[in-house]
Design a protein around this motif. Structure first.
Motif, PDB file in Angstrom:
ATOM      1  N   ARG A  37      -4.853  -6.728  34.287  1.00  0.00           N
ATOM      2  CA  ARG A  37      -4.168  -5.874  35.287  1.00  0.00           C
ATOM      3  C   ARG A  37      -2.700  -6.325  35.404  1.00  0.00           C
ATOM      4  O   ARG A  37      -2.149  -7.182  34.840  1.00  0.00           O
ATOM      5  CB  ARG A  37      -4.641  -6.583  36.919  1.00  0.00           C
ATOM      6  N   THR A  38      -1.821  -5.398  35.979  1.00  0.00           N
ATOM      7  CA  THR A  38      -0.203  -5.704  35.746  1.00  0.00           C
ATOM      8  C   THR A  38       0.062  -6.327  37.262  1.00  0.00           C
ATOM      9  O   THR A  38      -0.556  -6.465  38.055  1.00  0.00           O
ATOM     10  CB  THR A  38       0.351  -4.279  35.494  1.00  0.00           C
ATOM     11  N   TRP A  39       1.538  -6.045  37.334  1.00  0.00           N
ATOM     12  CA  TRP A  39       2.137  -6.813  38.583  1.00  0.00           C
ATOM     13  C   TRP A  39       1.768  -6.086  39.496  1.00  0.00           C
ATOM     14  O   TRP A  39       1.688  -4.848  39.723  1.00  0.00           O
ATOM     15  CB  TRP A  39       3.567  -6.865  38.522  1.00  0.00           C
ATOM     16  N   PRO A  40       1.421  -6.567  40.706  1.00  0.00           N
ATOM     17  CA  PRO A  40       1.260  -7.911  40.841  1.00  0.00           C
ATOM     18  C   PRO A  40       0.162  -8.570  40.759  1.00  0.00           C
ATOM     19  O   PRO A  40      -0.928  -8.222  41.258  1.00  0.00           O
ATOM     20  CB  PRO A  40       1.786  -8.409  42.719  1.00  0.00           C
ATOM     21  N   ARG A  41       0.114  -9.606  39.703  1.00  0.00           N
ATOM     22  CA  ARG A  41      -1.261 -10.046  38.882  1.00  0.00           C
ATOM     23  C   ARG A  41      -1.950 -10.811  40.010  1.00  0.00           C
ATOM     24  O   ARG A  41      -3.291 -10.944  39.908  1.00  0.00           O
ATOM     25  CB  ARG A  41      -0.936 -10.752  37.898  1.00  0.00           C
ATOM     26  N   PHE A  42      -1.373 -11.473  40.997  1.00  0.00           N
ATOM     27  CA  PHE A  42      -1.981 -12.504  41.976  1.00  0.00           C
ATOM     28  C   PHE A  42      -2.741 -11.642  42.999  1.00  0.00           C
ATOM     29  O   PHE A  42      -3.272 -12.215  43.883  1.00  0.00           O
ATOM     30  CB  PHE A  42      -0.873 -13.256  42.488  1.00  0.00           C
ATOM     31  N   ILE A  43      -2.657 -10.408  43.203  1.00  0.00           N
ATOM     32  CA  ILE A  43      -3.299  -9.665  44.125  1.00  0.00           C
ATOM     33  C   ILE A  43      -4.728  -8.870  43.591  1.00  0.00           C
ATOM     34  O   ILE A  43      -4.551  -8.221  42.682  1.00  0.00           O
ATOM     35  CB  ILE A  43      -2.263  -8.581  44.945  1.00  0.00           C
ATOM     36  N   PRO A  44      -5.885  -9.281  44.212  1.00  0.00           N
ATOM     37  CA  PRO A  44      -6.986  -8.543  43.859  1.00  0.00           C
ATOM     38  C   PRO A  44      -7.028  -7.112  43.812  1.00  0.00           C
ATOM     39  O   PRO A  44      -6.393  -6.507  44.808  1.00  0.00           O
ATOM     40  CB  PRO A  44      -8.159  -9.272  44.584  1.00  0.00           C
ATOM     41  N   ARG A  45      -7.716  -6.466  43.074  1.00  0.00           N
ATOM     42  CA  ARG A  45      -7.777  -5.042  43.031  1.00  0.00           C
ATOM     43  C   ARG A  45      -8.758  -4.818  44.272  1.00  0.00           C
ATOM     44  O   ARG A  45      -9.758  -5.566  44.680  1.00  0.00           O
ATOM     45  CB  ARG A  45      -8.479  -4.622  41.756  1.00  0.00           C
TER      46      ARG A  45
END
Length: 160
Positions: A37-45
């Motif tokens: 996953r790309t930025w923002p990596r810390f946010i779940p899909r």
């Protein structure tokens, strides 16, 4: 599913009493937080599903293969200590318990059995059996020094 590291075996083999061992299968976490996953990596899909399935306790007080492996480990510990040696500190192993052929094979068998219990849950989910070579250390040694990112086999590895 990659092979299990020996720390898993140590957590089962070394305690004074056999721990409860509850195998579990997690499915869908690669969709929610995939390594690519790309930025923002810390946010779940969002709008992705993730599930957790639990098996029966295969440790604890029952008479399972892990109890037999623990008996072999305890014998190996007793045989590896000299006559004048007292018990070792928790978590500390002498060279024989670290590197001897018997100790290595015992840890490998323990992790193989744990993988087998988890794969039973996978089958109950209706998923196909994986390639048997997936659980072998030798399969993953071919990756070389690459520790993180996309591997040659298409899998993703991220050191925590």
């Amino acid at each position: 599913m990659r092979y299990f590291k020996w720390g898993v075996a140590r957590l089962i083999l070394e305690p004074d009493v056999c721990p409860d061992i509850i195998p579990m299968w997690i499915e869908g976490n690669d969709q929610v937080m995939h390594e690519s996953r790309t930025w923002p990596r810390f946010i779940p899909r969002v709008n992705k599903k993730c599930g957790v399935w639990f098996g029966e306790n295969v440790g604890g007080d029952g008479n399972t293969v892990f109890h037999e492996l623990r008996k072999k480990w305890q014998k190996l510990v007793a045989d590896s200590m000299g006559k004048n040696e007292k018990g070792m500190e928790v978590g500390v192993l002498n060279n024989k318990l670290k590197y001897s052929k018997e100790a290595v094979e015992l840890r490998e068998e323990c992790t193989r059995q744990i993988r087998g219990e988890i794969l039973k849950i996978r089958r109950l989910r209706g998923l196909p059996d994986e390639d048997p070579k997936e659980g072998l250390v030798e399969t993953w040694r071919e990756e070389g020094a690459k520790r993180e990112g996309k591997m040659e086999d298409g899998s993703w590895v991220k050191e925590a």
